[in-house]
Design a protein around this motif. Structure first.
Motif, mmCIF file in Angstrom:
data_model
loop_
_atom_site.group_PDB
_atom_site.id
_atom_site.type_symbol
_atom_site.label_atom_id
_atom_site.label_comp_id
_atom_site.label_asym_id
_atom_site.label_seq_id
_atom_site.Cartn_x
_atom_site.Cartn_y
_atom_site.Cartn_z
ATOM 1 N N GLN A 258 9.284 3.933 -0.380
ATOM 2 C CA GLN A 258 8.194 2.488 -0.859
ATOM 3 C C GLN A 258 7.205 2.751 -2.124
ATOM 4 O O GLN A 258 6.408 2.071 -2.603
ATOM 5 N N PHE A 259 6.936 3.263 -2.731
ATOM 6 C CA PHE A 259 6.248 3.904 -3.730
ATOM 7 C C PHE A 259 5.960 2.848 -4.943
ATOM 8 O O PHE A 259 5.048 2.260 -5.135
ATOM 9 N N TYR A 260 7.257 2.130 -5.276
ATOM 10 C CA TYR A 260 6.936 1.088 -6.473
ATOM 11 C C TYR A 260 7.330 -0.253 -5.920
ATOM 12 O O TYR A 260 7.081 -1.372 -6.655
ATOM 13 N N LYS A 261 7.256 -0.438 -4.484
ATOM 14 C CA LYS A 261 7.460 -1.839 -2.964
ATOM 15 C C LYS A 261 6.462 -2.700 -3.694
ATOM 16 O O LYS A 261 6.674 -4.407 -4.405
ATOM 17 N N LYS A 262 5.187 -2.215 -4.157
ATOM 18 C CA LYS A 262 4.455 -3.550 -4.899
ATOM 19 C C LYS A 262 4.547 -3.267 -6.236
ATOM 20 O O LYS A 262 4.060 -5.518 -6.373
ATOM 21 N N ASP A 263 4.858 -2.994 -6.607
ATOM 22 C CA ASP A 263 5.256 -2.947 -7.791
ATOM 23 C C ASP A 263 6.508 -3.999 -8.497
ATOM 24 O O ASP A 263 6.004 -4.691 -8.729
#
Lengths: 283, 481
Positions: A258-263
């Protein structure tokens, strides 16, 4: 530069590319992956090698449109070039000595599990392939897979094709019907692999899963692809991508994904906006 | 006329409050006038103590004399006789522990600014001259160089100058190794590294990127199928270490390698114009006290972190980082927690970093490395609120190359070599740099690369045979563990 010599759209969001990369085709084995970069501003993304042909010198990759880079890939045509294509990376799946195997693919994972099924089947093993898709429009590589296994069972979540239900239900039925598998290979979404492993643990059947975490270099240098296996930290790029599914900490892997989902979403939205000329919603 | 000033001509620098928000180079470099003025401080000592401190034996007093005369082109030519990468060395060498430490002027006042002068000369040359392709007699043999960091670049450059056909194999999509992925733009501009590499291409070196040796070809295939008569392994120390404390796989924990690679090589500081993201967080703890820790901390600050802490288990005095880099970090607002050791990384319910649990340390008796051992102060647990942790506690040699058949390695991964010839236990294969020593400096790696190039030349002339053991080309002396 690496030429795209063939492109096929397998379903609305999944495409297949054959890339001219003779040196990689020479060495590739089932379970290994490549890393590619589309252009000079591009990110490095890992994709599993779905097939390779030493004679034509091509490496086949199958990908699903999920972010900006895969969107760009899906927009490319035969005759276009990828800037970077490096491999074969990771360890090959250890397939020696197994007689009866269930190969489970979830969605795009079917394409990734296909080379393992093919190799085992052509070496004389009994291979049952169970491939799950959300609905009939998303089924990919059905003919190819049929020719690479003893029997192919397709399931859809909504029952629009094949049997309705999850791959785990089918696997359980097959085991309960007396099929004695000495190996299960499960490749697909983390949640699917987690539940396959939960089931096979009950039946004590060895299970190999293929992990595809966030990665930068693919050579053991960044450690971004850390996976906890049997309480130890492993790097999926060099220690894997295959691991003993009964030892993998899937909950942690799901969190890390999930860590980079927003980016990733930001990059995709921006790319889409540029294509359509729309204003960006969030500046 | 000797300039008697006790101090170096100061290096012009960007203001700390401005530079901690950009990635442009911190030190902007001497002008010609400044360089000539500083060069006048050199006493032109007959015994040249400075040179013995230089791993590649740059002809320091000679080039400085040319700078003082204003003959910058000639100064460059003198440096280039022994140093392939002067623009890089002038910036990142720890001169304070090498040439400048031995400068006679340092006995009273500051040493001559040898590094700054080397940098000036290299920069002047790059913007005013073009490297001419030297006339060398081509040799038949091909040499493969694996990796393209400083050891490999130095080795490839020297071999090309001797006339060998040299091919560099690099795993990444651009050559340069740690000079590209590790050292940040604000310390070593990437355009400059690429200019040095372009010079190598002018010498005839072929560079093949996207080639992971050990995967696409192994060393035996290079020698038996691809026609290489010798191989140099300069694959560096790329495997990041972690502390093995709870919470290290929480979201928001990076190895310094990953953090810096995303920023330097993948240009994450330009996201979303470039596609690779990096999440920096608001409060960042960098664990470790070396140059890599400083680089990571200063990069985090530049990317907008409000507070950045260097967490180091020993005291300020023991910091392994270059003093200059540490001072730059302090000026840019980096905070320090010395005598502090993390014991656990605490996370939120969603698996993101929320705090660093630490203990206070005390210094005890010196250990084998001569540094004081740090011991835990009982009952001193405390927490630092942070949302990002960067582990900068060291790297060991990349594991891929270790799978090479017949290549002897130490238990920690370093390749075993003969310390004179840099020959490995495998015939025709040489190694140098961090892949042999573990993480060290650019200049030591370059020195090893040059040493290996000289030995490879001898080897290819059949001059390195071990008379006592005809089956073996070298007597390999094993370093003590």
């Amino acid at each position: 530069m690496y030429k795209i010599v063939n492109k096929q759209d397998l379903n609305p969001t999944v495409s297949l590319l054959k890339i001219a990369a003779p040196e990689i085709a020479r060495k590739a084995k089932p379970g290994q992956f490549i890393i590619l970069r589309v252009d000079d501003e591009g990110e490095r993304i890992p994709l599993t090698i779905a097939d390779h042909d030493n004679e034509t010198g091509t490496v086949t990759i199958v990908f699903q449109l999920v972010g900006k880079t895969t969107r760009q890939l899906s927009e490319m045509k035969e005759g276009d070039y990828l800037l970077d294509f490096v491999g074969p990376l990771g360890k090959a799946t250890e397939l020696d000595g197994y007689k009866k195997i269930a190969v489970i693919g979830g969605g795009l994972g079917s394409a990734i599990a296909w080379p393992q099924a093919k190799k085992l089947f052509h070496e004389g093993a009994h291979v049952d392939m169970i491939c799950g898709f959300r609905n009939k429009d998303l089924i990919i590589l059905e003919e190819e897979m049929k020719q690479s296994c003893t029997r192919l069972i397709i399931t859809t979540d909504d029952g629009s094709n094949g049997r309705q239900g999850f791959v785990t239900d089918i696997l359980k039925d097959l085991i309960d019907q007396g099929n004695e598998y000495d190996l299960v290979i499960a490749i697909g979404p983390l949640i699917m692999m987690k539940f396959v492993c939960k089931l096979t643990l009950e039946y004590k059947i060895k299970t190999i899963v293929s992990m595809n975490p966030v990665m930068v270099d693919g050579t053991g240098m960044c450690g971004g692809c850390r996976v906890t296996v049997g309480g130890e930290t492993k790097f999926a790029c060099v220690d894997g991508p295959d691991f003993d599914g009964h030892l993998v900490d899937f909950d942690e892997a799901m969190r890390r994904q999930q860590f980079y989902k927003k980016d990733e979403k930001e990059a995709l939205d921006r790319h889409t906006c540029r294509l359509t000329g729309e204003e960006r919603a969030n500046g | 006329m000797v300039n008697l000033s006790q101090n170096k001509v100061p290096m012009p620098e960007q203001d700390p409050e401005i530079r901690n928000k950009n990635f442009r180079e911190v030190a902007t470099g001497y002008t010609a006038e400044m360089a000539m003025e500083e060069a006048e401080r050199c006493l032109q000592c007959k015994h040249k103590p400075c040179m013995s401190g230089c791993p590649v034996r740059v002809r320091i007093p000679e080039f400085i004399e040319k700078v003082a005369e204003g003959n910058f082109g000639e100064a460059y030519d003198l440096i280039a006789t022994t140093n392939n990468l002067p623009a890089i060395c002038g910036r990142v060498c720890p001169q304070e522990n090498q040439c400048e430490q031995l400068c006679v002027r340092a006995k009273k006042g500051e040493p001559v600014a040898i590094g700054r002068l080397e940098r000036f000369v290299a920069d002047w040359y790059m913007s005013n001259r073009q490297l001419a392709k030297p006339e060398v007699e081509k040799k038949e043999q091909k040499v493969a160089v694996i990796g393209s960091g400083p050891a490999s670049l130095a080795c490839a450059g020297d071999l090309a100058k001797m006339g060998y056909e040299v091919t560099i194999f690099e795993a990444f999509h651009v050559p340069g190794g740690v000079l590209m992925y590790g050292i940040p733009e604000f310390r070593l501009p990437k355009a400059l590294v690429q200019m040095e590499i372009a010079n190598l291409k002018t010498l005839g070196v072929e560079i093949r990127t996207n080639m992971v040796i050990g995967k696409i070809y192994d060393v035996d295939e290079l020698m038996q199928e691809q026609g290489f008569s010798a191989v140099f392994i300069g694959t560096g120390a790329g495997l990041p270490s972690f502390m093995k404390i709870p919470g290290e796989n929480l979201n928001g924990v990076y190895s310094a390698n990953e953090f810096l690679t995303r920023i330097n090589l993948m240009k994450a500081y330009k996201f979303p114009d470039c596609d690779t993201p990096v999440r920096v967080g608001r409060e960042v703890a960098v664990i470790g006290g070396g140059n890599v820790a400083m680089d990571a901390a200063r990069s985090a600050k530049r990317l907008g972190a409000e507070e950045v802490y260097i967490v180091y288990r020993r005291s300020e005095e023991e910091l392994p980082a270059r003093l200059e880099e540490y001072h730059h970090a302090l000026e840019e607002g980096i905070k320090t927690n010395f005598l502090t050791n993390p014991t656990e990384i605490l996370g939120t319910d969603e698996g993101y970093v929320r705090a660093l649990k630490c203990v206070e340390m005390e210094l005890g008796v010196p250990d084998a490395s001569g540094r004081k051992r740090s011991v835990i102060k009982a009952g001193s647990d405390f927490e630092i609120e942070i949302d990002t942790v960067i582990m900068a506690i060291g790297q060991s040699p990349n594991p891929l190359i270790r799978s090479t058949k017949g290549l002897e390695t130490q238990n920690w991964g370093g390749i075993v070599v003969d310390s004179d010839s840099m020959a490995t236990s495998k015939q025709g294969v040489f190694a140098g740099g961090d892949a042999v020593t573990g993480a060290a400096t650019v200049i030591l790696a370059m020195g090893a690369g040059k040493q290996a190039a000289a030995a490879i030349d001898k080897y290819l002339h059949g001059l390195l045979e071990d008379p006592d053991n005809p089956a073996c080309f070298f007597t390999v002396t094993r370093p003590d563990n």
